[in-house]
Design a protein around this motif. Structure first.
Motif, PDB file in Angstrom:
ATOM      1  N   SER A  82      78.087  51.462  -1.938  1.00 16.82           N
ATOM      2  CA  SER A  82      78.903  51.550  -0.721  1.00 16.82           C
ATOM      3  C   SER A  82      80.278  52.061  -1.108  1.00 16.82           C
ATOM      4  O   SER A  82      80.626  52.097  -2.305  1.00 16.82           O
ATOM      5  N   GLY A  83      81.057  52.413  -0.100  1.00 14.25           N
ATOM      6  CA  GLY A  83      82.442  52.805  -0.369  1.00 14.25           C
ATOM      7  C   GLY A  83      83.219  51.656  -0.987  1.00 14.25           C
ATOM      8  O   GLY A  83      84.053  51.859  -1.879  1.00 14.25           O
ATOM      9  N   MET A  84      82.951  50.427  -0.525  1.00 15.43           N
ATOM     10  CA  MET A  84      83.669  49.277  -1.077  1.00 15.43           C
ATOM     11  C   MET A  84      83.289  49.017  -2.530  1.00 15.43           C
ATOM     12  O   MET A  84      84.133  48.607  -3.327  1.00 15.43           O
ATOM     13  N   GLU A 151      95.114  56.840   1.562  1.00  9.87           N
ATOM     14  CA  GLU A 151      94.197  57.576   2.425  1.00  9.87           C
ATOM     15  C   GLU A 151      95.035  58.643   3.102  1.00  9.87           C
ATOM     16  O   GLU A 151      96.211  58.446   3.344  1.00  9.87           O
ATOM     17  N   THR A 152      94.448  59.756   3.412  1.00 10.63           N
ATOM     18  CA  THR A 152      95.108  60.764   4.231  1.00 10.63           C
ATOM     19  C   THR A 152      94.063  61.719   4.775  1.00 10.63           C
ATOM     20  O   THR A 152      93.323  62.277   3.973  1.00 10.63           O
ATOM     21  N   PRO A 153      93.898  61.845   6.090  1.00  4.90           N
ATOM     22  CA  PRO A 153      94.555  61.072   7.130  1.00  4.90           C
ATOM     23  C   PRO A 153      94.164  59.592   7.065  1.00  4.90           C
ATOM     24  O   PRO A 153      93.100  59.255   6.573  1.00  4.90           O
ATOM     25  N   THR A 182      87.739  60.046   2.560  1.00  5.75           N
ATOM     26  CA  THR A 182      86.638  59.822   3.502  1.00  5.75           C
ATOM     27  C   THR A 182      86.842  60.564   4.824  1.00  5.75           C
ATOM     28  O   THR A 182      85.913  61.175   5.350  1.00  5.75           O
ATOM     29  N   PHE A 183      88.061  60.522   5.366  1.00  2.44           N
ATOM     30  CA  PHE A 183      88.306  61.139   6.681  1.00  2.44           C
ATOM     31  C   PHE A 183      88.295  62.662   6.592  1.00  2.44           C
ATOM     32  O   PHE A 183      87.798  63.326   7.482  1.00  2.44           O
ATOM     33  N   ALA A 184      88.880  63.211   5.544  1.00  5.23           N
ATOM     34  CA  ALA A 184      89.013  64.669   5.468  1.00  5.23           C
ATOM     35  C   ALA A 184      87.740  65.327   4.942  1.00  5.23           C
ATOM     36  O   ALA A 184      87.378  66.411   5.375  1.00  5.23           O
ATOM     37  N   THR A 185      87.078  64.677   3.995  1.00  2.00           N
ATOM     38  CA  THR A 185      85.922  65.234   3.270  1.00  2.00           C
ATOM     39  C   THR A 185      86.377  66.390   2.371  1.00  2.00           C
ATOM     40  O   THR A 185      87.429  67.000   2.618  1.00  2.00           O
ATOM     41  N   PRO A 186      85.567  66.697   1.344  1.00  2.00           N
ATOM     42  CA  PRO A 186      85.961  67.810   0.452  1.00  2.00           C
ATOM     43  C   PRO A 186      85.980  69.157   1.165  1.00  2.00           C
ATOM     44  O   PRO A 186      86.598  70.101   0.658  1.00  2.00           O
ATOM     45  N   VAL A 198      91.778  60.577  -8.974  1.00  2.00           N
ATOM     46  CA  VAL A 198      90.463  60.117  -8.542  1.00  2.00           C
ATOM     47  C   VAL A 198      90.327  60.347  -7.041  1.00  2.00           C
ATOM     48  O   VAL A 198      91.271  60.110  -6.286  1.00  2.00           O
ATOM     49  N   VAL A 199      89.155  60.813  -6.626  1.00  2.00           N
ATOM     50  CA  VAL A 199      88.829  60.872  -5.197  1.00  2.00           C
ATOM     51  C   VAL A 199      87.770  59.819  -4.917  1.00  2.00           C
ATOM     52  O   VAL A 199      86.798  59.686  -5.666  1.00  2.00           O
ATOM     53  N   LEU A 200      87.987  59.066  -3.845  1.00  2.00           N
ATOM     54  CA  LEU A 200      87.032  58.060  -3.428  1.00  2.00           C
ATOM     55  C   LEU A 200      86.426  58.454  -2.084  1.00  2.00           C
ATOM     56  O   LEU A 200      87.124  59.012  -1.235  1.00  2.00           O
ATOM     57  N   HIS A 201      85.127  58.189  -1.924  1.00  2.26           N
ATOM     58  CA  HIS A 201      84.486  58.403  -0.625  1.00  2.26           C
ATOM     59  C   HIS A 201      83.675  57.206  -0.194  1.00  2.26           C
ATOM     60  O   HIS A 201      82.989  56.590  -1.009  1.00  2.26           O
ATOM     61  N   SER A 202      83.755  56.901   1.081  1.00  6.36           N
ATOM     62  CA  SER A 202      82.671  56.185   1.719  1.00  6.36           C
ATOM     63  C   SER A 202      81.735  57.293   2.201  1.00  6.36           C
ATOM     64  O   SER A 202      82.004  57.942   3.218  1.00  6.36           O
ATOM     65  N   THR A 203      80.653  57.538   1.456  1.00  7.79           N
ATOM     66  CA  THR A 203      79.718  58.605   1.855  1.00  7.79           C
ATOM     67  C   THR A 203      78.914  58.199   3.086  1.00  7.79           C
ATOM     68  O   THR A 203      78.192  59.009   3.656  1.00  7.79           O
TER      69      THR A 203
END
Ligand SMILES: *Cc1c(COP(=O)(O)O)cnc(C)c1O
Length: 385
Positions: A82-84, A151-153, A182-186, A198-203
């Motif tokens: 999970s993202g967490m 986070e951004t946004p 997570t909000f912007a996505t790559p 580091v980039v983190l995602h809740s995929t």
């Protein structure tokens, strides 16, 4: 990573990076390797790929990780349950008791809870600041600061942090900059290229894209950090199963198309909300009057599918709006093909009530899906009454 995919465009990488046809059968789609363990040719004689046990590595998960690394322009990616789980591993791999973290002011509720309830109990302290303000970020640095986490946004007020600016603050502090993308996505934003460590995602959200799987990821070009993340992930077992990895990879193939449509639809909705007599404020980084618009325009390709707005008449009026939509489904989460509506104050951000992160009761958050834009606008207009 076996092949150099960096010369490919984003859409090509989403479909082909890490996803060669299966060498044995020719299967065009990466198979779901539903296996816990792998046969060895003699003790320690691992076969192609070096697979041994699926907590450590699994070929379906490897395919997802190679694709995610390629999409974010990083050397390494690791997928999580999970993202967490990804957030937990990132924080615990970088910090030790006695260390300090700078956390963005309107961080995702689960991230805030992890920091505030779990990490502090292990002796890692934090300061929560508005990271749109670089001076405030700099002022929050302590000698023991090891992580700047942004986070951004942001969620749900779509605040924008200046990634290169924060990268300078973190580097000056000897800390790592983690960007929750997570909000912007790559597709819309590449934090590693802007100086993030580091980039983190809740995929679970846009990368999976279909609200049918929970997952997370950490992407980095720092070999040592990646090794520490991989060690800890294997030690604690915070891994996604092969079917979850496969669903996430399938979703990622269409990320570019979906993000274009999410952004198109969000723009149409923002147009309808701005100036509407029942709407007192619209939060969208694409609006020129948004305080982070200029920074967002510099570091984002487009402005994405998340829109928040304040309803005239306060909390009850906002609750009435979220109860009246027919196409927008009332629910938490975001980033799926279907449009969702929610009341952050009572739902996703209820745990922040009474804290500095509390969200005003008149705010409604939309995750704008990829349905017909006219239908979505009409649904919102009827709900506003
Ligand atoms: C959902 C979310 C998370 C947590 O991810 P899960 O997959 O739900 O564990 C972290 N950050 C942001 C911005 C999110 O939206």
């Amino acid at each position: 990573m076996e092949e150099d995919t960096s010369r490919w465009g984003f859409e090509t990488r989403a479909i082909h990076a890490g996803q060669q046809p299966d060498p044995r059968t020719g299967s065009v789609i990466v198979p779901i390797y539903a296996t816990a363990t792998f046969a060895q040719d003699g003790v320690g004689g691992l076969r192609e790929g070096g697979y041994e046990y699926s907590r450590t590595a699994n070929p379906t998960r490897t395919a997802l990780e190679e694709a995610l690394a390629s999409l974010e322009g990083g050397r390494h990616a690791l997928a999580f349950a999970s993202g967490m789980a990804a957030s937990d591993i990132a924080l615990r791999a970088i910090t030790r008791p006695g260390d300090h973290v700078i956390l963005g002011g309107d961080a995702y509720g689960g991230t805030f809870r992890l920091m505030d309830k779990v990490m502090t109990a292990w002796g890692v302290d934090y300061t929560s600041v508005d990271l749109a303000d670089l001076d405030a970020a700099r002022a929050a640095v302590r000698p023991n600061t090891k992580v700047v986490w942004t986070e951004t946004p942001t969620n749900p007020l779509l605040g924008i942090a200046d990634i290169p600016g924060l990268a300078r603050v973190a580097a000056g502090a000897g800390a790592k900059l983690v960007v929750d993308n997570t909000f912007a996505t790559p597709y819309l934003q590449s934090p590693l290229g802007l100086g993030a460590d580091v980039v983190l995602h809740s995929t679970t959200k846009y990368i999976g894209g279909h609200s049918d799987v929970v997952g997370g990821a950490l992407i980095t070009s720092d070999d040592e950090l990646n090794e520490n993340f991989a060690f800890l992930r294997n030690a604690v077992g915070a891994v996604p199963g092969p079917f979850d990895a496969w669903l996430t990879l399938r979703g990622a193939k269409t990320l570019a198309l979906r993000m274009e449509k999410h952004s198109d639809n969000a723009e149409r909705i923002v147009e309808a909300l701005v100036g509407h007599p029942k709407v007192t404020k619209v939060y969208y980084p694409g609006l020129p009057e948004h305080p982070g618009h200029e920074t967002a325009a510099k570091q984002m390709r487009r402005f994405g599918g998340m829109v928040s707005f304040a309803v005239a008449g306060g909390e009850q009026a906002a609750l009435d709006v979220v109860a009246r939509t027919k196409l927008f489904i009332l629910g938490e989460s975001l980033g799926g093909v279907e449009s969702l509506i929610e009341h952050p104050g009572r739902m996703t951000h209820a745990s922040a009530t009474g804290s500095p992160l509390q969200i005003s009761g008149d705010v409604v958050r939309l995750s704008v899906g990829i349905e017909d834009a006219t239908d979505l606008v009409q649904d919102l207009l009827q709900a506003l009454g």
